[in-house]
Scaffold this active site. Structure first.
Site, PDB file in Angstrom:
ATOM      1  N   HIS A 178       0.859  -1.186   0.000  1.00  0.00           N
ATOM      2  CA  HIS A 178       0.000   0.000   0.000  1.00  0.00           C
ATOM      3  C   HIS A 178       0.898   1.239   0.000  1.00  0.00           C
ATOM      4  O   HIS A 178       1.863   1.297   0.757  1.00  0.00           O
ATOM      5  CB  HIS A 178      -0.860  -0.025   1.277  1.00  0.00           C
ATOM      6  CG  HIS A 178      -1.923   1.017   1.302  1.00  0.00           C
ATOM      7  ND1 HIS A 178      -1.668   2.338   1.578  1.00  0.00           N
ATOM      8  CD2 HIS A 178      -3.255   0.933   1.075  1.00  0.00           C
ATOM      9  CE1 HIS A 178      -2.804   3.015   1.529  1.00  0.00           C
ATOM     10  NE2 HIS A 178      -3.782   2.182   1.223  1.00  0.00           N
ATOM     11  N   CYS A 196      -3.584   2.463  -4.532  1.00  0.00           N
ATOM     12  CA  CYS A 196      -4.474   3.286  -3.716  1.00  0.00           C
ATOM     13  C   CYS A 196      -4.507   4.680  -4.326  1.00  0.00           C
ATOM     14  O   CYS A 196      -3.621   5.507  -4.078  1.00  0.00           O
ATOM     15  CB  CYS A 196      -4.044   3.328  -2.254  1.00  0.00           C
ATOM     16  SG  CYS A 196      -5.147   4.404  -1.293  1.00  0.00           S
ATOM     17  N   HIS A 250      -7.619   0.424  -4.632  1.00  0.00           N
ATOM     18  CA  HIS A 250      -8.427   1.232  -3.708  1.00  0.00           C
ATOM     19  C   HIS A 250      -8.908   2.443  -4.494  1.00  0.00           C
ATOM     20  O   HIS A 250      -8.083   3.244  -4.945  1.00  0.00           O
ATOM     21  CB  HIS A 250      -7.571   1.766  -2.543  1.00  0.00           C
ATOM     22  CG  HIS A 250      -7.272   0.753  -1.493  1.00  0.00           C
ATOM     23  ND1 HIS A 250      -6.552   1.064  -0.369  1.00  0.00           N
ATOM     24  CD2 HIS A 250      -7.601  -0.549  -1.375  1.00  0.00           C
ATOM     25  CE1 HIS A 250      -6.438  -0.015   0.393  1.00  0.00           C
ATOM     26  NE2 HIS A 250      -7.057  -1.011  -0.201  1.00  0.00           N
ATOM     27  N   ASP A 265     -12.860   3.407  -0.818  1.00  0.00           N
ATOM     28  CA  ASP A 265     -12.057   3.675   0.371  1.00  0.00           C
ATOM     29  C   ASP A 265     -12.530   4.989   0.987  1.00  0.00           C
ATOM     30  O   ASP A 265     -13.048   5.850   0.283  1.00  0.00           O
ATOM     31  CB  ASP A 265     -10.598   3.763  -0.109  1.00  0.00           C
ATOM     32  CG  ASP A 265      -9.586   3.704   1.004  1.00  0.00           C
ATOM     33  OD1 ASP A 265      -9.970   3.399   2.140  1.00  0.00           O
ATOM     34  OD2 ASP A 265      -8.408   3.961   0.729  1.00  0.00           O
ATOM     35  N   HIS A 266     -12.352   5.127   2.274  1.00  0.00           N
ATOM     36  CA  HIS A 266     -12.649   6.369   3.004  1.00  0.00           C
ATOM     37  C   HIS A 266     -13.844   7.144   2.458  1.00  0.00           C
ATOM     38  O   HIS A 266     -13.691   8.069   1.666  1.00  0.00           O
ATOM     39  CB  HIS A 266     -11.445   7.331   2.978  1.00  0.00           C
ATOM     40  CG  HIS A 266     -10.232   6.750   3.623  1.00  0.00           C
ATOM     41  ND1 HIS A 266      -9.034   7.416   3.641  1.00  0.00           N
ATOM     42  CD2 HIS A 266     -10.017   5.586   4.259  1.00  0.00           C
ATOM     43  CE1 HIS A 266      -8.133   6.674   4.264  1.00  0.00           C
ATOM     44  NE2 HIS A 266      -8.707   5.555   4.644  1.00  0.00           N
ATOM     45  N   TYR A 294     -14.383   4.858   7.613  1.00  0.00           N
ATOM     46  CA  TYR A 294     -15.052   3.632   7.179  1.00  0.00           C
ATOM     47  C   TYR A 294     -16.544   3.638   7.528  1.00  0.00           C
ATOM     48  O   TYR A 294     -17.051   2.739   8.182  1.00  0.00           O
ATOM     49  CB  TYR A 294     -14.325   2.413   7.732  1.00  0.00           C
ATOM     50  CG  TYR A 294     -12.972   2.247   7.065  1.00  0.00           C
ATOM     51  CD1 TYR A 294     -12.861   1.555   5.864  1.00  0.00           C
ATOM     52  CD2 TYR A 294     -11.825   2.827   7.595  1.00  0.00           C
ATOM     53  CE1 TYR A 294     -11.642   1.436   5.216  1.00  0.00           C
ATOM     54  CE2 TYR A 294     -10.591   2.713   6.958  1.00  0.00           C
ATOM     55  CZ  TYR A 294     -10.520   2.010   5.761  1.00  0.00           C
ATOM     56  OH  TYR A 294      -9.306   1.898   5.120  1.00  0.00           O
TER      57      TYR A 294
END
Ligand code: DNO
Length: 410
Positions: A251, A289, A316, A359-360, A376
């Protein structure tokens, strides 16, 4: 791409039944209860995997199988820990799980200074403010040499022009209170780390002392040394990965900047090219990501995706907005610097089965009252997944790929 979702195990307030209803096909999770540095047993893996499968989904990706600090800084028992890692890899593969997301960031897994920054529409997002981070470093952590480093700090071209982060932090210091300090420590050390990293936990009594001890481990470790340690680790595990068909995907550093005097080695195109070339094995790959990479003004995320798609094993999808002063926040999945529409095109073309998770997400509507892990949310991420499903349906039609929407009669 396979639509996956990061789920934090049986204790997660978001249940698998909920995920099934919103079109999730694969689960991204970890054995969150196993202490750092211990083997993940086949039984424990099997138990969680069967639970996931009982809801008609599969365990697609492990995020994360943590790489303990001793491997990162090259401590005395790193070989022993690498053996532990290899055993966990073998046990996961024996249960037919073949994709591992990990990171090689020293001490901190990811960093933000505000977990509920208000958006113009009243929802909230994560936010990184350089001046607050600088304040944390100098005034709370009181790291040796921090002031000198921040005095030399420069934003990348195009952002933060004329901004003096150190002067802003000094100004901020005049208005900070013990309560505000406490909140910043909770954000940077506990709430962002507690549920992912294993280094820090909710309820840690003296998080700053603990933090300083971790930082001390990296005294004398520069970028070249951290790179050498990553190469050592990857070379050591590659034979196991070959043997059991395991894809490792690192990542990127989040945010992709050097912080707290620590070396960071997965921030830029050059960094990624470096570790892919250093260990040129297809099992050594990347978690693309888009969010982390798009927080770096020097990263052209679309170009990077084109270049690294063949070595990407997991995606991601998330996008960041960088403000003119250099601070950044999470943008909508349809906006920001990452260009998720083009990324979807690139990755669908590369491999329509690539696992992908949003993501997020924003914290929206009643997300806030649920106590979800930072970034999350349920409704926010569900909203994002809806947007991404729309993108995928469109891109697939363009590319002549069959689009399936799990959970519906077509
Ligand atoms: C934060 C996440 C990270 C990520 C790890 C992977 O939201 O992106 O915690 O899972 O760094 O090892």
């Amino acid at each position: 791409m396979e639509r996956t979702w990061r789920w934090f195990g049986k204790k997660d307030k978001i249940t698998l039944a909920m995920l099934k209803q919103i079109g999730v096909e694969g689960i991204v999770t970890a054995l969150h209860d196993v202490p750092l540095g211990q083997v993940w047993t086949r039984e424990a893996i099997h138990d969680l995997k069967s639970y996931i499968e009982s809801y008609g989904m599969r365990w697609s990706v492990v995020e994360s199988l943590p790489v303990v600090e001793t491997i990162k800084y090259g401590g005395p028992n790193r070989d022993e820990q690498i053996e532990v890692y290899k055993e966990s890899l073998r046990n996961l593969a024996a249960e037919d799980i073949h994709c591992i997301c990990y990171n090689f960031m020293p001490v901190l897994d990811w960093a933000r200074t505000d977990l509920s920054h208000e958006n113009p529409n009243g929802s909230t997002n994560l936010y990184f403010n350089y001046a607050e981070f600088c304040y944390f470093d100098i005034y709370i952590l009181q790291r040796e040499g921090a002031r000198e480093e921040w005095a030399k700090f420069k934003f990348p071209a195009g952002v933060g022009e004329g901004r003096n982060v150190l002067a802003e932090a000094d100004e901020l210091a005049k208005t900070m209170t013990p309560e505000k300090d406490h909140a910043l420590v909770e954000t940077i050390v506990i709430k962002t780390q507690g549920f992912v990293s294993g280094n820090f936990k909710e309820g840690d009594k003296e998080p700053i002392e603990k933090f300083r001890k971790f930082l001390d481990l990296y005294k004398g470790i520069d970028k070249a040394q951290l790179r050498a340690n990553m190469k050592y680790f990857l070379e050591a595990i590659m034979p196991t990965c070959e043997e059991c068909g395991m894809n490792m995907c690192v990542h990127p550093d989040d945010p992709p900047i050097e912080i707290l005097g620590l070396p960071r080695i997965v921030r830029t195109e050059e960094d990624i090219q470096w570790f892919l070339d250093a260990v040129p094995n297809k099992h050594n790959g990347l978690t693309f990501c888009a969010g982390s990479l798009s927080a770096g003004a020097y990263n052209n995320v679309v170009e990077m995706a084109r270049k690294f798609a063949p070595r990407t094993h997991f995606v991601h999808l998330r996008s960041c907005h960088i403000f003119p002063n250099g601070d950044f926040t999470e943008a909508s999945h349809l906006g920001g610097r990452a260009d998720i529409i083009e990324l979807a095109r690139i990755f669908e073309k590369e491999n329509p089965n690539l696992p992908m998770r949003v993501d997020h997400g924003m914290t929206m509507l009643d997300d806030d009252s649920k106590g979800y892990n930072a970034g999350y949310s349920f409704l926010g991420r569900m909203f994002d997944l809806g947007q991404v499903q729309g993108i995928l349906a469109t891109v697939d039609r363009e590319l002549g790929i069959e689009f399936k929407q799990p959970g519906f009669f077509d």
